[in-house]
Write an enzyme that holds these catalytic residues in place. Sequence first.
Site, PDB file in Angstrom:
ATOM      1  N   ASN A 151       0.936  -1.193   0.027  1.00  0.00           N
ATOM      2  CA  ASN A 151      -0.078   0.045   0.085  1.00  0.00           C
ATOM      3  C   ASN A 151       0.840   1.246   0.032  1.00  0.00           C
ATOM      4  OD1 ASN A 151       0.021  -1.586   2.638  1.00  0.00           O
ATOM      5  ND2 ASN A 151      -0.185   0.383   3.543  1.00  0.00           N
ATOM      6  N   GLN A 181      -4.904  -3.856  -2.418  1.00  0.00           N
ATOM      7  CA  GLN A 181      -4.472  -2.528  -3.318  1.00  0.00           C
ATOM      8  C   GLN A 181      -4.576  -3.175  -4.692  1.00  0.00           C
ATOM      9  OE1 GLN A 181      -4.082   0.428  -2.514  1.00  0.00           O
ATOM     10  NE2 GLN A 181      -3.989   0.358  -0.552  1.00  0.00           N
ATOM     11  N   SER A 203     -11.301  -5.035  -0.060  1.00  0.00           N
ATOM     12  CA  SER A 203     -11.976  -4.163   0.656  1.00  0.00           C
ATOM     13  C   SER A 203     -12.600  -3.016  -0.392  1.00  0.00           C
ATOM     14  CB  SER A 203     -11.046  -2.986   1.486  1.00  0.00           C
ATOM     15  OG  SER A 203     -11.658  -2.442   2.365  1.00  0.00           O
ATOM     16  N   GLY A 204     -13.876  -2.883   0.008  1.00  0.00           N
ATOM     17  CA  GLY A 204     -14.583  -1.764  -1.077  1.00  0.00           C
ATOM     18  C   GLY A 204     -14.029  -0.417  -1.185  1.00  0.00           C
ATOM     19  N   HIS A 205     -13.445   0.031  -0.291  1.00  0.00           N
ATOM     20  CA  HIS A 205     -13.221   1.428  -0.290  1.00  0.00           C
ATOM     21  C   HIS A 205     -11.983   1.738  -1.099  1.00  0.00           C
ATOM     22  CE1 HIS A 205     -10.423   2.069   2.946  1.00  0.00           C
ATOM     23  NE2 HIS A 205     -10.746   1.092   3.493  1.00  0.00           N
ATOM     24  N   THR A 241     -26.290  -9.519  10.506  1.00  0.00           N
ATOM     25  CA  THR A 241     -27.188  -9.241   9.203  1.00  0.00           C
ATOM     26  C   THR A 241     -26.285  -8.649   8.077  1.00  0.00           C
ATOM     27  OG1 THR A 241     -29.020  -9.206  10.742  1.00  0.00           O
ATOM     28  CG2 THR A 241     -29.263  -8.033   8.647  1.00  0.00           C
ATOM     29  N   CYS A 329       1.747   8.984  12.662  1.00  0.00           N
ATOM     30  CA  CYS A 329       1.927   9.757  13.833  1.00  0.00           C
ATOM     31  C   CYS A 329       1.182   9.170  15.036  1.00  0.00           C
ATOM     32  CB  CYS A 329       1.376  11.313  13.635  1.00  0.00           C
ATOM     33  SG  CYS A 329       1.675  12.137  15.222  1.00  0.00           S
TER      34      CYS A 329
HETATM   35  N1  PLP Z   1      -4.352  -4.125   3.627  1.00  0.00           N
HETATM   36  C1  PLP Z   1      -3.846  -3.285   2.793  1.00  0.00           C
HETATM   37  C2  PLP Z   1      -2.802  -3.551   1.745  1.00  0.00           C
HETATM   38  C3  PLP Z   1      -4.325  -1.907   2.681  1.00  0.00           C
HETATM   39  O1  PLP Z   1      -3.835  -0.984   2.017  1.00  0.00           O
HETATM   40  C4  PLP Z   1      -5.471  -1.679   3.552  1.00  0.00           C
HETATM   41  C5  PLP Z   1      -5.887  -0.149   3.951  1.00  0.00           C
HETATM   42  O2  PLP Z   1      -5.092   0.724   3.793  1.00  0.00           O
HETATM   43  C6  PLP Z   1      -5.953  -2.562   4.487  1.00  0.00           C
HETATM   44  C7  PLP Z   1      -5.598  -3.850   4.325  1.00  0.00           C
HETATM   45  C8  PLP Z   1      -7.004  -2.421   5.604  1.00  0.00           C
HETATM   46  O3  PLP Z   1      -8.320  -2.154   4.589  1.00  0.00           O
HETATM   47  P1  PLP Z   1      -9.519  -1.806   5.553  1.00  0.00           P
HETATM   48  O4  PLP Z   1      -9.348  -0.400   5.753  1.00  0.00           O
HETATM   49  O5  PLP Z   1     -10.838  -2.181   4.614  1.00  0.00           O
HETATM   50  O6  PLP Z   1      -9.437  -2.564   6.930  1.00  0.00           O
END
Ligand code: PLP
Length: 413
Positions: A151, A181, A203-205, A241, A329
Amino acid sequence: MPIIYLDNNATTAVAPEVVEAMMPYLTGEYFNPSSMYEAARGPADAIAQARRTIARLLGNARPPEILFTSCASESNNTALFGTIAANSERRHIITTAVEHPAVYEVGKDLVRRGFEVDFIPVDAQGRLDKTEFVRTLRPDTLLVSVMHANNETGVIFPVEELSRITKETDPAIVFHTDATQTVGKLPIDLRGSFKNVDLLSFSGHKLHAPKGIGALYIRRGTRCRPFLLGGHQEEGRRAGTENVAFIVGLARALELAMERIDADTPRITAQRDRLQHELVERIPYLEVNGGEAPRLDNTLNVACHFIEGEGILYQLSEHGICASSGSACTSGSLEPSHVLRSMRVPFTAVHGSVRFSLSHYTTDAEIDTVIEVFPEIVASLRRLSPYWDAAKNAPRPEAVAMMEQTEMPQSPA
Ligand code: PLP
């Protein structure tokens, strides 16, 4: 002031098409998908359809192999703790020194619980030490967890090859990858090149769906104990749910990403490469973290020697530019990231690393603005830096020698 959003590895804007797909389940179709009456059929069918879509887009996986979770952190925790809980004999785990904390911290926790965990190191470009990986596999290895792309730096690990080597060594070892990623950015073929991967998190976001929805692929036959108990949902593998609207949003987001991947990849790569080229040209003593390794096309992590990332981010923010630094930080102390530390980024740059991460929505004009603004920010911060004073007046070999040190000397040279 318009926002220039270049922090897409942290989170992404929700696509309007995703909002549109989710809306019915946030309004009229609010029924509990487990309920017995006819009205609940709509949400239940929507979940089933989303599961089929996601399975298909990850290389024709089987729909029941997709488990919906709340986020990639939950998926990673489920994968690691779930595998350990389901298999009691073996106690050796392999992961890397540069995983996201949702794997890295679990690894450290497992050490505290008496498991043997090897954290495979990386080289200065963030590449995994493959020889060390092979050497580390043991007859009592239970689980391997290696992320697909990092990431912070975007460096891609050869998961296809590592999972193949793992299964050739011992088919009983469970192979997990954190693909948070890469899903939606790189093609993933769970029946082809990823056929040796047992567990895969995302992850969706990170792909223009909302925060609060993730998934874990669990290959049929893989033993993984549920993390949340107390309900029959997800075939008894995760109580609670179902988040119907967000599940629908995740499937729509992945659909959009895969529709756009062929057009987005070359455009985003060109934007990232132009940004990289111009910053390297215009700013002395700037290096690209992971620049020589295979990298995600949307990620640029630059090390600006002699200054602090926080200062850079603050000044970028004054121009509406959102980026990220390599420092977290924590409780008032600035700890350089474990990823950059593992790459042995020198002390003069480890605090001055900034990550830009692009997306489908990034424009050429936004990249132009960063190219214009960033060199001036770096120059102004360096004017306040005693290390920069020492380096800029020193002959280049001496300055370079200073920049090669990984630990801070007592006082500026
Ligand atoms: N794994 C990786 C490589 C990520 O970049 C992130 C989020 O920065 C996560 C896991 C965690 O994702 P989530 O915020 O959906 O828990």
